[in-house]
Design a protein around this motif. Structure first.
Motif, PDB file in Angstrom:
ATOM      1  N   GLY A 325     -52.184 -29.872 -11.435  1.00 53.46           N
ATOM      2  CA  GLY A 325     -52.467 -31.241 -11.034  1.00 53.46           C
ATOM      3  C   GLY A 325     -51.184 -31.989 -10.749  1.00 53.46           C
ATOM      4  N   ASN A 326     -51.244 -33.304 -10.833  1.00 49.67           N
ATOM      5  CA  ASN A 326     -50.090 -34.134 -10.515  1.00 49.67           C
ATOM      6  C   ASN A 326     -49.066 -34.145 -11.644  1.00 49.67           C
ATOM      7  N   GLY A 327     -47.859 -34.630 -11.321  1.00 46.22           N
ATOM      8  CA  GLY A 327     -46.770 -34.665 -12.278  1.00 46.22           C
ATOM      9  C   GLY A 327     -46.573 -36.035 -12.893  1.00 46.22           C
ATOM     10  N   THR A 328     -45.533 -36.130 -13.696  1.00 43.14           N
ATOM     11  CA  THR A 328     -45.210 -37.350 -14.436  1.00 43.14           C
ATOM     12  C   THR A 328     -43.717 -37.620 -14.324  1.00 43.14           C
ATOM     13  N   VAL A 329     -43.350 -38.886 -14.244  1.00 41.14           N
ATOM     14  CA  VAL A 329     -41.952 -39.288 -14.350  1.00 41.14           C
ATOM     15  C   VAL A 329     -41.762 -39.960 -15.696  1.00 41.14           C
ATOM     16  N   ILE A 330     -40.750 -39.511 -16.431  1.00 39.67           N
ATOM     17  CA  ILE A 330     -40.429 -40.073 -17.747  1.00 39.67           C
ATOM     18  C   ILE A 330     -39.159 -40.896 -17.600  1.00 39.67           C
ATOM     19  N   VAL A 331     -39.219 -42.156 -17.999  1.00 35.84           N
ATOM     20  CA  VAL A 331     -38.061 -43.047 -17.908  1.00 35.84           C
ATOM     21  C   VAL A 331     -37.438 -43.170 -19.293  1.00 35.84           C
ATOM     22  N   LEU A 332     -36.123 -42.855 -19.377  1.00 34.98           N
ATOM     23  CA  LEU A 332     -35.387 -42.888 -20.635  1.00 34.98           C
ATOM     24  C   LEU A 332     -34.304 -43.955 -20.589  1.00 34.98           C
ATOM     25  N   ASP A 333     -33.887 -44.425 -21.764  1.00 34.54           N
ATOM     26  CA  ASP A 333     -32.688 -45.254 -21.799  1.00 34.54           C
ATOM     27  C   ASP A 333     -31.471 -44.327 -21.831  1.00 34.54           C
ATOM     28  N   GLN A 334     -30.273 -44.899 -21.892  1.00 39.83           N
ATOM     29  CA  GLN A 334     -29.063 -44.090 -21.799  1.00 39.83           C
ATOM     30  C   GLN A 334     -28.908 -43.097 -22.945  1.00 39.83           C
ATOM     31  N   SER A 335     -29.515 -43.396 -24.079  1.00 35.94           N
ATOM     32  CA  SER A 335     -29.401 -42.494 -25.229  1.00 35.94           C
ATOM     33  C   SER A 335     -30.434 -41.383 -25.208  1.00 35.94           C
ATOM     34  N   GLY A 336     -31.366 -41.444 -24.244  1.00 38.49           N
ATOM     35  CA  GLY A 336     -32.384 -40.414 -24.146  1.00 38.49           C
ATOM     36  C   GLY A 336     -33.701 -40.773 -24.793  1.00 38.49           C
ATOM     37  N   GLN A 337     -33.851 -42.032 -25.188  1.00 37.80           N
ATOM     38  CA  GLN A 337     -35.101 -42.482 -25.787  1.00 37.80           C
ATOM     39  C   GLN A 337     -36.109 -42.846 -24.707  1.00 37.80           C
ATOM     40  N   GLN A 338     -37.326 -42.329 -24.855  1.00 35.43           N
ATOM     41  CA  GLN A 338     -38.357 -42.578 -23.847  1.00 35.43           C
ATOM     42  C   GLN A 338     -38.781 -44.033 -23.833  1.00 35.43           C
ATOM     43  N   GLN A 339     -38.843 -44.616 -22.622  1.00 32.85           N
ATOM     44  CA  GLN A 339     -39.235 -46.009 -22.457  1.00 32.85           C
ATOM     45  C   GLN A 339     -40.631 -46.139 -21.852  1.00 32.85           C
ATOM     46  N   LYS A 340     -40.943 -45.293 -20.882  1.00 32.53           N
ATOM     47  CA  LYS A 340     -42.250 -45.359 -20.220  1.00 32.53           C
ATOM     48  C   LYS A 340     -42.482 -44.082 -19.445  1.00 32.53           C
ATOM     49  N   THR A 341     -43.717 -43.885 -19.006  1.00 29.22           N
ATOM     50  CA  THR A 341     -44.052 -42.762 -18.120  1.00 29.22           C
ATOM     51  C   THR A 341     -44.778 -43.304 -16.900  1.00 29.22           C
ATOM     52  N   LEU A 342     -44.638 -42.583 -15.783  1.00 35.15           N
ATOM     53  CA  LEU A 342     -45.259 -42.972 -14.523  1.00 35.15           C
ATOM     54  C   LEU A 342     -46.083 -41.800 -13.999  1.00 35.15           C
ATOM     55  N   ALA A 343     -47.292 -42.071 -13.588  1.00 34.10           N
ATOM     56  CA  ALA A 343     -48.128 -41.046 -12.962  1.00 34.10           C
ATOM     57  C   ALA A 343     -47.756 -40.954 -11.487  1.00 34.10           C
ATOM     58  N   VAL A 344     -47.352 -39.760 -11.049  1.00 33.47           N
ATOM     59  CA  VAL A 344     -46.883 -39.601  -9.671  1.00 33.47           C
ATOM     60  C   VAL A 344     -47.612 -38.430  -8.999  1.00 33.47           C
ATOM     61  N   GLY A 345     -47.004 -37.849  -7.951  1.00 33.53           N
ATOM     62  CA  GLY A 345     -47.666 -36.814  -7.168  1.00 33.53           C
ATOM     63  C   GLY A 345     -47.404 -35.413  -7.679  1.00 33.53           C
ATOM     64  N   ARG A 346     -47.709 -34.425  -6.847  1.00 35.62           N
ATOM     65  CA  ARG A 346     -47.590 -33.017  -7.225  1.00 35.62           C
ATOM     66  C   ARG A 346     -46.139 -32.557  -7.157  1.00 35.62           C
ATOM     67  N   GLY A 347     -45.635 -32.039  -8.274  1.00 35.79           N
ATOM     68  CA  GLY A 347     -44.281 -31.488  -8.305  1.00 35.79           C
ATOM     69  C   GLY A 347     -43.178 -32.492  -8.075  1.00 35.79           C
ATOM     70  N   PRO A 348     -43.109 -33.590  -8.828  1.00 36.44           N
ATOM     71  CA  PRO A 348     -41.999 -34.533  -8.623  1.00 36.44           C
ATOM     72  C   PRO A 348     -40.671 -33.834  -8.886  1.00 36.44           C
ATOM     73  N   SER A 349     -39.662 -34.116  -8.034  1.00 30.94           N
ATOM     74  CA  SER A 349     -38.410 -33.363  -8.166  1.00 30.94           C
ATOM     75  C   SER A 349     -37.152 -34.155  -7.833  1.00 30.94           C
ATOM     76  N   GLY A 350     -37.271 -35.369  -7.324  1.00 31.65           N
ATOM     77  CA  GLY A 350     -36.062 -36.098  -6.960  1.00 31.65           C
ATOM     78  C   GLY A 350     -36.307 -37.582  -6.809  1.00 31.65           C
ATOM     79  N   PHE A 351     -35.205 -38.347  -6.793  1.00 23.88           N
ATOM     80  CA  PHE A 351     -35.290 -39.806  -6.774  1.00 23.88           C
ATOM     81  C   PHE A 351     -34.226 -40.377  -5.850  1.00 23.88           C
ATOM     82  N   MET A 352     -34.555 -41.545  -5.282  1.00 25.80           N
ATOM     83  CA  MET A 352     -33.583 -42.314  -4.520  1.00 25.80           C
ATOM     84  C   MET A 352     -33.705 -43.767  -4.983  1.00 25.80           C
ATOM     85  N   PHE A 353     -32.591 -44.322  -5.471  1.00 29.43           N
ATOM     86  CA  PHE A 353     -32.591 -45.663  -6.035  1.00 29.43           C
ATOM     87  C   PHE A 353     -31.998 -46.652  -5.028  1.00 29.43           C
ATOM     88  N   LYS A 354     -32.658 -47.801  -4.849  1.00 24.99           N
ATOM     89  CA  LYS A 354     -32.209 -48.796  -3.881  1.00 24.99           C
ATOM     90  C   LYS A 354     -32.080 -50.161  -4.548  1.00 24.99           C
TER      91      LYS A 354
END
Length: 354
Positions: A325-354
């Motif tokens: 099924g679909n993948g998940t994005v996990i957002v961490l703070d700088q120390s590696g502590q989980q802050q939130k998760t995002l439901a995304v598409g199949r096989g998430p693999s990269g990001f572009m920040f603007k």
């Protein structure tokens, strides 16, 4: 001779004119940003066979996620496995390893053009001299090797016909333009090829330790990231002559090709035991010294990509959920502590920040 009164009068007129011009500039209409010019673009590779790669957009301020933005804007599915996203020359290039490149307007994802024929297993691209250069593994041989790898040349930035194919060492990945030379990381051959952009021919091929994958800049220096089963290598490159002038060796086993840079010369690298356990972790490495600062600031299974939002100082980790099924994005703070998760598409693999 001017009197003091005349000088003050002329000065007052000049100040009034300056104020008027400034006021007009302040009143000039501001061009609003496009729908996708701020926030985070999430590259979802898609599943093999389904070819359902897509791009999602996430707004960290509002928390809103927009799915399938290519298909919704253009009225057709992307129809490929997305390998890379490259922003260049006011365009966004979506590279599919299923043999095509889609070119969109980064403001609204409207299609600008494509390279839809002549490619085999396309991996990444760069632009130079108003041309597009696409790294491609070429066709597999009977042993699934890639002896006919090449860099495809397209003569215009908006896509179209391939005008030439430059032979390179096996399995080219990331590229970097320095001066009038194109540097190519050739993973399977363990080489860095150098192509002259004047002649569009390979001028030399250098042996490197490990399998090279991507170039990166840190502290004003240019490096080539490479790895093998037990170590990671940062090969420093002289920009003037495209020679390797030094190598930092990092004692980090089971590293993948997925890494991102943060502040203070720190690199975050995903490590993995691979099939069948997939015990994955994020290691922190000092680029200057090659020291492993931490072998695991975060652990998981199916970690498939990583990125760093420098403005918010957050780490984004792509979890493919085993392609079930679909993948998940996990957002961490700088120390590696989980802050939130995002439901995304199949096989998430990269990001572009603007």
């Amino acid at each position: 001779m001017k009197t003091i009164k005349q000088t003050i009068s002329q000065l007052g007129i000049a100040l009034l004119m300056l104020f008027t011009i400034t006021s007009c500039m302040d009143d000039a209409p501001q061009i609003p940003l496009g729908e996708f010019e701020k926030g985070v673009l999430i590259m979802n590779e898609g599943a093999f066979g389904a070819n359902d790669g897509e791009v999602y957009h996430y707004d960290p301020a509002s928390g809103e996620i927009k799915a399938d933005i290519f298909e919704k804007k253009n009225g057709r599915p992307f129809a490929g496995l997305i390998q890379d996203m490259v922003a260049s020359e006011g365009r966004l290039y979506l590279v599919a390893n299923t043999g095509k490149v889609e070119i969109v307007d980064p403001r609204d994802f409207a299609s600008i053009g494509a390279v839809s024929s002549g490619l085999d297993i396309s991996r990444s691209l760069v632009t130079a001299n108003q041309k597009v250069y696409i790294s491609d593994w070429g066709p597999y041989d009977a042993n699934f090797a890639s002896p006919e790898s090449y860099i495809a040349v397209v003569g215009q930035l908006d896509g179209g016909t391939i005008t030439d194919k430059i032979p390179v060492s096996s399995r080219p990945e990331g590229m970097y333009v320095v001066g009038n030379q194109l540097l190519v990381a050739c993973t399977a051959a363990q080489k860095m090829d150098v192509i002259s952009l004047n002649t569009e021919e390979r001028s030399k091929s250098l042996d490197v330790k490990g399998g090279p994958i991507r170039f990166f800049e840190a502290g004003g220096n240019l490096y080539l990231f490479s790895r093998d089963a037990s170590k990671v290598y940062f090969h420093e490159i002289n920009r003037s002559n495209a020679e390797i002038i030094g190598t930092k060796t990092v004692n980090l086993a089971m590293s993948t090709f997925n890494f991102t840079l943060t502040e203070n010369a720190e690199m975050l690298i995903i490590t993995s035991t691979g099939w069948p356990e997939f015990n994955d972790a994020i290691a922190s490495v000092n680029i200057n010294s090659g020291e492993v600062l931490s072998a695991s600031i975060f652990t998981g299974s199916g970690l498939y990509g990583i990125g760093y939002d420098a403005d918010r100082r957050e780490i984004y980790v792509a979890d493919n959920n085993g392609f079930q099924g679909n993948g998940t994005v996990i957002v961490l703070d700088q120390s590696g502590q989980q802050q939130k998760t995002l439901a995304v598409g199949r096989g998430p693999s990269g990001f572009m920040f603007k």
